[in-house]
Write a protein that holds these residues in place. Structure first.
Motif, PDB file in Angstrom:
ATOM      1  N   LYS A 119    -155.628  64.626  99.050  1.00 29.04           N
ATOM      2  CA  LYS A 119    -154.623  65.696  98.997  1.00 29.04           C
ATOM      3  C   LYS A 119    -154.119  65.972 100.409  1.00 29.04           C
ATOM      4  CE  LYS A 119    -156.436  67.966  94.874  1.00 29.04           C
ATOM      5  NZ  LYS A 119    -155.397  68.032  93.868  1.00 29.04           N
ATOM      6  N   ARG A 165    -161.240  66.368  76.721  1.00 27.39           N
ATOM      7  CA  ARG A 165    -162.333  65.649  77.402  1.00 27.39           C
ATOM      8  C   ARG A 165    -163.656  66.406  77.294  1.00 27.39           C
ATOM      9  NH1 ARG A 165    -161.994  67.299  83.104  1.00 27.39           N
ATOM     10  NH2 ARG A 165    -162.707  65.292  83.842  1.00 27.39           N
ATOM     11  N   MET A 223    -167.327  69.215  89.658  1.00 29.83           N
ATOM     12  CA  MET A 223    -166.513  69.724  90.770  1.00 29.83           C
ATOM     13  C   MET A 223    -167.310  69.970  92.056  1.00 29.83           C
ATOM     14  SD  MET A 223    -163.421  69.960  89.569  1.00 29.83           S
ATOM     15  CE  MET A 223    -162.525  70.987  90.727  1.00 29.83           C
ATOM     16  N   ARG A 227    -154.329  79.259  88.636  1.00 27.90           N
ATOM     17  CA  ARG A 227    -154.681  77.967  89.222  1.00 27.90           C
ATOM     18  C   ARG A 227    -154.497  78.098  90.724  1.00 27.90           C
ATOM     19  NH1 ARG A 227    -151.408  73.129  90.394  1.00 27.90           N
ATOM     20  NH2 ARG A 227    -152.889  71.445  90.719  1.00 27.90           N
ATOM     21  N   GLU A 259    -159.136  76.760  88.021  1.00 25.23           N
ATOM     22  CA  GLU A 259    -158.198  76.103  87.103  1.00 25.23           C
ATOM     23  C   GLU A 259    -157.940  77.014  85.922  1.00 25.23           C
ATOM     24  OE1 GLU A 259    -158.821  71.625  86.806  1.00 25.23           O
ATOM     25  OE2 GLU A 259    -160.857  72.356  87.033  1.00 25.23           O
ATOM     26  N   LYS A 283    -163.178  76.601  84.953  1.00 28.08           N
ATOM     27  CA  LYS A 283    -162.080  76.339  84.011  1.00 28.08           C
ATOM     28  C   LYS A 283    -161.671  77.668  83.399  1.00 28.08           C
ATOM     29  CE  LYS A 283    -162.701  71.747  84.010  1.00 28.08           C
ATOM     30  NZ  LYS A 283    -161.751  70.914  84.760  1.00 28.08           N
ATOM     31  N   HIS A 340    -160.641  62.298  94.780  1.00 26.34           N
ATOM     32  CA  HIS A 340    -159.189  62.420  94.993  1.00 26.34           C
ATOM     33  C   HIS A 340    -158.831  63.650  95.824  1.00 26.34           C
ATOM     34  CE1 HIS A 340    -159.220  65.156  91.532  1.00 26.34           C
ATOM     35  NE2 HIS A 340    -158.022  65.551  91.884  1.00 26.34           N
ATOM     36  N   TYR A 341    -159.788  64.605  95.961  1.00 27.67           N
ATOM     37  CA  TYR A 341    -159.480  65.758  96.820  1.00 27.67           C
ATOM     38  C   TYR A 341    -159.236  65.329  98.269  1.00 27.67           C
ATOM     39  CZ  TYR A 341    -159.462  69.706  93.765  1.00 27.67           C
ATOM     40  OH  TYR A 341    -159.070  70.607  92.832  1.00 27.67           O
ATOM     41  N   LYS A 350    -165.160  58.781  90.332  1.00 32.57           N
ATOM     42  CA  LYS A 350    -166.284  59.672  90.104  1.00 32.57           C
ATOM     43  C   LYS A 350    -166.438  59.880  88.598  1.00 32.57           C
ATOM     44  CE  LYS A 350    -165.715  64.142  89.558  1.00 32.57           C
ATOM     45  NZ  LYS A 350    -164.774  64.709  88.610  1.00 32.57           N
ATOM     46  N   HIS A 368    -165.890  67.310  94.912  1.00 33.72           N
ATOM     47  CA  HIS A 368    -164.739  67.943  95.573  1.00 33.72           C
ATOM     48  C   HIS A 368    -165.131  69.128  96.462  1.00 33.72           C
ATOM     49  CE1 HIS A 368    -162.786  65.416  92.768  1.00 33.72           C
ATOM     50  NE2 HIS A 368    -162.697  66.250  91.765  1.00 33.72           N
ATOM     51  N   GLN A 393    -153.536  74.065  96.745  1.00 27.09           N
ATOM     52  CA  GLN A 393    -152.598  73.976  95.635  1.00 27.09           C
ATOM     53  C   GLN A 393    -152.648  75.242  94.808  1.00 27.09           C
ATOM     54  OE1 GLN A 393    -154.381  70.484  93.958  1.00 27.09           O
ATOM     55  NE2 GLN A 393    -155.699  71.629  92.607  1.00 27.09           N
ATOM     56  N   TYR A 422    -166.977  64.247  77.535  1.00 29.11           N
ATOM     57  CA  TYR A 422    -167.428  63.965  78.901  1.00 29.11           C
ATOM     58  C   TYR A 422    -167.954  65.250  79.536  1.00 29.11           C
ATOM     59  CZ  TYR A 422    -166.722  64.383  83.941  1.00 29.11           C
ATOM     60  OH  TYR A 422    -166.887  64.714  85.252  1.00 29.11           O
TER      61      TYR A 422
HETATM   62  C1  BG6 Z   1    -161.402  66.155  88.390  1.00 27.20           C
HETATM   63  C2  BG6 Z   1    -162.298  66.869  87.415  1.00 27.20           C
HETATM   64  O1  BG6 Z   1    -162.159  65.394  89.276  1.00 27.20           O
HETATM   65  O2  BG6 Z   1    -160.647  67.114  89.118  1.00 27.20           O
HETATM   66  C3  BG6 Z   1    -161.494  67.746  86.497  1.00 27.20           C
HETATM   67  O3  BG6 Z   1    -163.030  65.916  86.660  1.00 27.20           O
HETATM   68  C4  BG6 Z   1    -160.595  68.677  87.276  1.00 27.20           C
HETATM   69  O4  BG6 Z   1    -162.343  68.496  85.624  1.00 27.20           O
HETATM   70  C5  BG6 Z   1    -159.795  67.917  88.315  1.00 27.20           C
HETATM   71  O5  BG6 Z   1    -159.720  69.312  86.369  1.00 27.20           O
HETATM   72  C6  BG6 Z   1    -159.034  68.847  89.225  1.00 27.20           C
HETATM   73  O6  BG6 Z   1    -158.159  68.103  90.014  1.00 27.20           O
HETATM   74  P1  BG6 Z   1    -156.816  68.727  90.570  1.00 27.20           P
HETATM   75  O7  BG6 Z   1    -156.256  67.655  91.444  1.00 27.20           O
HETATM   76  O8  BG6 Z   1    -155.967  69.038  89.378  1.00 27.20           O
HETATM   77  O9  BG6 Z   1    -157.210  69.961  91.305  1.00 27.20           O
END
Ligand code: BG6
Length: 486
Positions: free
Chosen positions: A179, A220, A233, A341, A213, A336, A175-176, A145, A237, A374, A223
């Motif tokens: 998990k 970054r 996000m 977290r 977070e 952020k 990637h979520y 992504k 996700h 998490q 970006y």
């Molecule tokens: C990424 C985002 O896809 O996911 C980041 O681009 C974010 O900004 C991250 O920090 C969060 O992933 P995780 O696995 O740490 O919750």
């Protein structure tokens, strides 16, 4: 069980994702015995490195990102022998013949191209993969992504990748979905008889999804400033989590069965646009404040610019317009530099219709099912219980608490470990289909547009807090509050 022999070609092999996530994940799978001896990992990037120099870099990343007890020297050595490297110009011609020669002619071997590069390179790379005839029957491409920045740009990217690969060969990573706890959501919903009968507007008052977070965007910011929390996000996700909570039971775990159900949810989201965006969304941007490591700079300082309208926080109220969820708000928030977290999904059930306990017992609170993604992965079901003791009937809100760390001794694998092996196995269930990505953008784009046309800039919030107070007002207006696990 070992997967079939494969070649994994990692574009952007000297980048951050390869260093932090991909190489450590492949190493851990190798350590677990899942990678067969013939497998090859081929790093590709612009840097002019020899195989030995690149393997040296990978060794350094493993030392930094894999903890000591896992890093058995013999396994590290074995892993490094699997590594090859080709310096290559992704958007030019240099290096492609060499890559083709290295890959060879084998047609019966899985070949995965992992594009860990900026999205504007997806098109040029795929074009060359086609031109150099690198697509074999068992070829796959993995796309990171963001897939585009809007519906329109996503279609361009999808067309470019789709011109060379069939949809069944395209693995769009979120990637979520890899998990452990996110997959557990499916187990919780569909392997238990208890929840599903209650999983609807008749019994669920509302749903909350929080991905908070404490990190800022340092490193970054370039970006991020072009993206913002909504694209970074929410589009992926957060909406994927919403889909897994809201979807109808798929008929199986087969990729399209699950993806069809998620797509229906995305298409049922009530549009948020200029007329209702003010009521349904809050965006924020952090100012200097605190972080777990001490003082934190503001977003603009991290960005190094005097001005930016980019949001680092979003809260919104979504609705899924179908029979199951009519009238049930889904409150989403992510940001952020927040207070802690934590990522969690809260399903808040409706309260009992009538309390027989009287005022002295205290309030009868509603049941909350909290799925903690998490940290401290686990599931908590908040119930009303009688306070033990002779003091008469007093009620307490107490969780039935299933912590994964206490219940299972095995380490929970990282999302990328699972997802990379799924690519090799050819299993697309945990990857996004083209129409899903585009449906998610179709819902996101009008929100973005409404913000662009709005007079209201992102609301400031102090780093280390829970975001702008308007995010609290967003949910309190409805007589509800953000779940606090205390
Ligand atoms: C990424 C985002 O896809 O996911 C980041 O681009 C974010 O900004 C991250 O920090 C969060 O992933 P995780 O696995 O740490 O919750």
């Amino acid at each position: 069980i070992a997967v079939d022999p494969f070649d994994m070609v990692v574009f952007g092999a000297t980048g951050d994702l390869a260093a932090r996530k991909l190489m450590p994940a492949l190493f851990r799978r190798d350590l677990a015995g899942q990678i067969p001896p013939e497998a090859r990992i081929i790093g590709v990037s612009r840097s002019r490195l020899s195989r030995e120099e690149f393997a040296g870099k990978v060794g350094g990343w493993l030392a930094e990102f894999v903890s000591e007890p896992e890093r058995e020297p013999a396994c590290v050595q074995r892993f490094l022998t699997r590594i090859s490297y080709v310096p290559l110009d992704a958007a030019g011609e240099d290096g492609w013949d060499e890559l083709a020669r290295l890959l060879g002619e084998a047609q019966d071997r899985v070949r995965a191209f992992y594009l860990a590069v900026a999205p504007d390179l997806f098109g040029p790379i795929c074009e060359r993969i086609g031109k150099y005839a690198l697509v074999t029957p068992l070829a796959r491409v993995v796309v990171e992504k963001p897939v585009g920045k809007s519906g329109e740009t996503a279609r361009v990217v999808n067309d470019a990748v789709g011109a060379v690969f069939d949809e069944s060969q395209i693995f769009r990573i979120d990637h979520y979905l890899g998990k452990e706890t996110v997959q557990n959501l499916m187990a919780l919903r569909f392997a238990n008889a208890l929840f599903e009968p209650l999983w609807n507007a008749g019994h669920v008052d509302h749903v909350q999804i929080t991905v908070a977070e404490t990190l800022g965007v340092a490193g970054r910011a370039g970006y991020y400033d072009n993206s913002g929390a909504l694209r970074d996000m929410v589009q992926n996700h957060m909406l994927q989590l919403l889909c897994l909570v809201a979807m109808e039971p798929p008929t199986s775990l087969e990729a399209d069965a699950v993806r069809d159900e998620k797509l229906k949810v995305l298409r049922a989201l009530k549009p948020i646009r200029e007329g209702n965006a003010d009521q349904a969304t809050v965006r924020g941007q952090y100012k200097a404040g605190a972080s777990p490591d001490g003082a934190a700079p503001g977003y603009l300082e991290e960005l190094g610019k005097p001005e930016s309208q980019t949001e680092t926080f979003v809260a919104l109220r979504a609705e899924v317009q179908n029979w199951r969820w009519a009238g049930v708000p889904f409150y989403l928030r992510t940001g952020k530099r927040l207070a802690t977290r934590v990522s969690e999904i809260v399903v808040a059930f409706r309260p009992v219709p009538y309390s027989i306990f009287g005022a002295t017992a205290g309030p009868v609170m509603s049941n909350h099912l909290v799925i903690r993604l998490q940290p401290d992965e686990g599931v908590k079901l908040w119930l009303m219980i009688k306070d033990p003791g002779p003091g008469g009937m007093r009620l307490q809100h107490v969780p039935l608490d299933m912590s994964f760390a206490n219940s299972f001794s095995a380490r929970a694998p990282e999302a990328y470990e699972r997802l990379l092996m799924d690519v090799v196995r050819g299993s697309q269930t945990l990857f996004m289909r083209r129409d899903e990505v585009e449906a998610a953008w179709a819902w996101i784009d009008p929100i973005r547009e409404a913000w662009t046309n709005s007079e209201q800039p992102p609301r400031p919030y102090t780093a280390g807090t829970w975001g702008p107070s308007a995010a609290v007002a967003l949910i309190e207006r409805d007589g509800r509050s953000w779940h606090d696990d205390g």
